[in-house]
Design a protein around this motif. Structure first.
Motif, PDB file in Angstrom:
ATOM      1  N   SER A   1       0.847  -1.193   0.000  1.00  0.00           N
ATOM      2  CA  SER A   1       0.000   0.000   0.000  1.00  0.00           C
ATOM      3  C   SER A   1       0.886   1.247   0.000  1.00  0.00           C
ATOM      4  O   SER A   1       1.888   1.325   0.707  1.00  0.00           O
ATOM      5  CB  SER A   1      -0.901   0.007   1.233  1.00  0.00           C
TER       6      SER A   1
ATOM      7  N   ASN B   1      -0.205   3.780  -8.855  1.00  0.00           N
ATOM      8  CA  ASN B   1      -0.549   2.925  -7.720  1.00  0.00           C
ATOM      9  C   ASN B   1      -1.419   3.667  -6.711  1.00  0.00           C
ATOM     10  O   ASN B   1      -2.414   3.130  -6.215  1.00  0.00           O
ATOM     11  CB  ASN B   1       0.723   2.439  -7.027  1.00  0.00           C
ATOM     12  N   VAL B   2      -1.041   4.908  -6.415  1.00  0.00           N
ATOM     13  CA  VAL B   2      -1.832   5.724  -5.491  1.00  0.00           C
ATOM     14  C   VAL B   2      -3.200   6.018  -6.088  1.00  0.00           C
ATOM     15  O   VAL B   2      -4.218   5.976  -5.388  1.00  0.00           O
ATOM     16  CB  VAL B   2      -1.086   7.025  -5.148  1.00  0.00           C
TER      17      VAL B   2
ATOM     18  N   HIS C   1      -5.217   4.024   5.098  1.00  0.00           N
ATOM     19  CA  HIS C   1      -6.674   3.912   4.993  1.00  0.00           C
ATOM     20  C   HIS C   1      -7.357   5.247   5.281  1.00  0.00           C
ATOM     21  O   HIS C   1      -8.351   5.597   4.624  1.00  0.00           O
ATOM     22  CB  HIS C   1      -7.176   2.843   5.956  1.00  0.00           C
TER      23      HIS C   1
ATOM     24  N   ILE D   1      -7.423   7.439   2.229  1.00  0.00           N
ATOM     25  CA  ILE D   1      -8.441   6.993   1.264  1.00  0.00           C
ATOM     26  C   ILE D   1      -9.820   7.459   1.698  1.00  0.00           C
ATOM     27  O   ILE D   1     -10.607   7.974   0.888  1.00  0.00           O
ATOM     28  CB  ILE D   1      -8.387   5.459   1.112  1.00  0.00           C
TER      29      ILE D   1
ATOM     30  N   GLY E   1     -10.223   3.118  -5.805  1.00  0.00           N
ATOM     31  CA  GLY E   1     -10.777   1.787  -5.576  1.00  0.00           C
ATOM     32  C   GLY E   1     -10.917   1.025  -6.875  1.00  0.00           C
ATOM     33  O   GLY E   1     -11.874   0.266  -7.072  1.00  0.00           O
TER      34      GLY E   1
ATOM     35  N   GLU F   1      -5.505   3.070  -5.582  1.00  0.00           N
ATOM     36  CA  GLU F   1      -5.981   2.956  -4.207  1.00  0.00           C
ATOM     37  C   GLU F   1      -7.040   4.007  -3.886  1.00  0.00           C
ATOM     38  O   GLU F   1      -8.050   3.717  -3.243  1.00  0.00           O
ATOM     39  CB  GLU F   1      -4.807   3.065  -3.243  1.00  0.00           C
TER      40      GLU F   1
END
Length: 262
Positions: A2, A82-83, A6, A9, A89, A86
């Motif tokens: 990750s 990648n970010v 969290h 996000i 979603g 995340e």
């Protein structure tokens, strides 16, 4: 692995924007080099946005990554995709386009409040842009209306220099808000930033930026990404960017030869 936590996000999903310190800290010099090249070698889409009677320069240009090696390298090798996955979603990520924004020292012209989505031919919720300064930012940061990406109707897109409506005879949009006059109605997010920090924001979030009344230039690269649910949609006029000759039809995924998967 990750790349963000969290809470970040959840904050992005709630507010439509977050600031991620140091996300591009290893890419500051390549971004500077690419931006400087772009300013000195503008494309057909470049625009001068300084309004009549205002001092300084406000320049922008987009869709240059294929001719600027530094931008191509950042898109392919940085953590941005990648970010983006995340935050959105999304299982897959497509690159949409790059955007350079330059305000000289003493530039008085503000970036108008707007949403990006109405200018684009995209439809879908899985979207994110990264706003990446390569100069310290104090008073000319991106400004965001928290939660505006969840509004039921989108804001009328306008031409930055003239203020004219972007689409003729189009009434499906709400008027442009003025958070500075209705301070009790909106929560504004704004950040002090260092080179290599990034604001990640949703295509539907309402945002703008003050003029740059400091003594140093403000150079920014934006990178824009879309996810699994994004499809092509028709707009009532020429989109920005226009991508002439794309030959896509409503409901179609963006063509991967123009908008690569990362």
């Amino acid at each position: 692995m990750s790349f963000i936590n969290h809470k970040q996000i959840l904050d992005f999903q709630r507010d439509g924007a977050i600031m991620i310190p140091g996300l591009f800290s290893n890419w500051v010099e390549p971004i500077r080099k690419g931006i400087n090249f772009n300013i000195n070698n503008p494309s057909q889409y470049a625009a001068e946005n300084t309004k009549k009677g205002e001092n300084g320069r406000f320049f922008d240009d987009y869709c240059n990554w294929q001719r600027i090696p530094e931008f191509k390298e950042i898109i392919k090798k940085s953590k941005a995709s990648n970010v983006a996955a995340e935050l959105m979603g999304s299982k897959k990520v497509q690159f949409f386009h790059d955007h350079v924004l330059y305000k000289s020292a003493g530039s008085e012209t503000a970036t108008p409040w707007h949403q990006d989505a109405p200018y684009y031919f995209t439809q879908g919720d899985m979207t994110v842009s990264f706003w990446i300064p390569v100069d310290p930012i104090t008073s000319s940061s991106l400004r965001v209306i928290a939660g505006s990406h969840k509004w039921k109707r989108t804001v009328l897109p306008t031409k930055w220099l003239t203020g004219d409506d972007f689409y003729d005879k189009e009434s499906n949009y709400i008027p442009i808000p003025d958070p500075d006059k209705e301070t009790d109605r909106y929560e504004i997010l704004e950040w002090n930033m260092q080179p290599g920090d990034a604001v990640a924001f949703h295509f539907n979030v309402v945002h703008g930026a003050r003029g740059n009344r400091t003594k140093s230039k403000r150079r920014v690269l934006s990178l824009r990404y879309v996810g699994d649910d994004v499809r092509y949609t028709d707009r009532p006029g020429r989109t920005s960017p226009p991508f002439p000759g794309h030959n896509m039809t409503p409901g179609q995924k963006l063509r991967k030869d123009w908008f690569p998967y990362l």
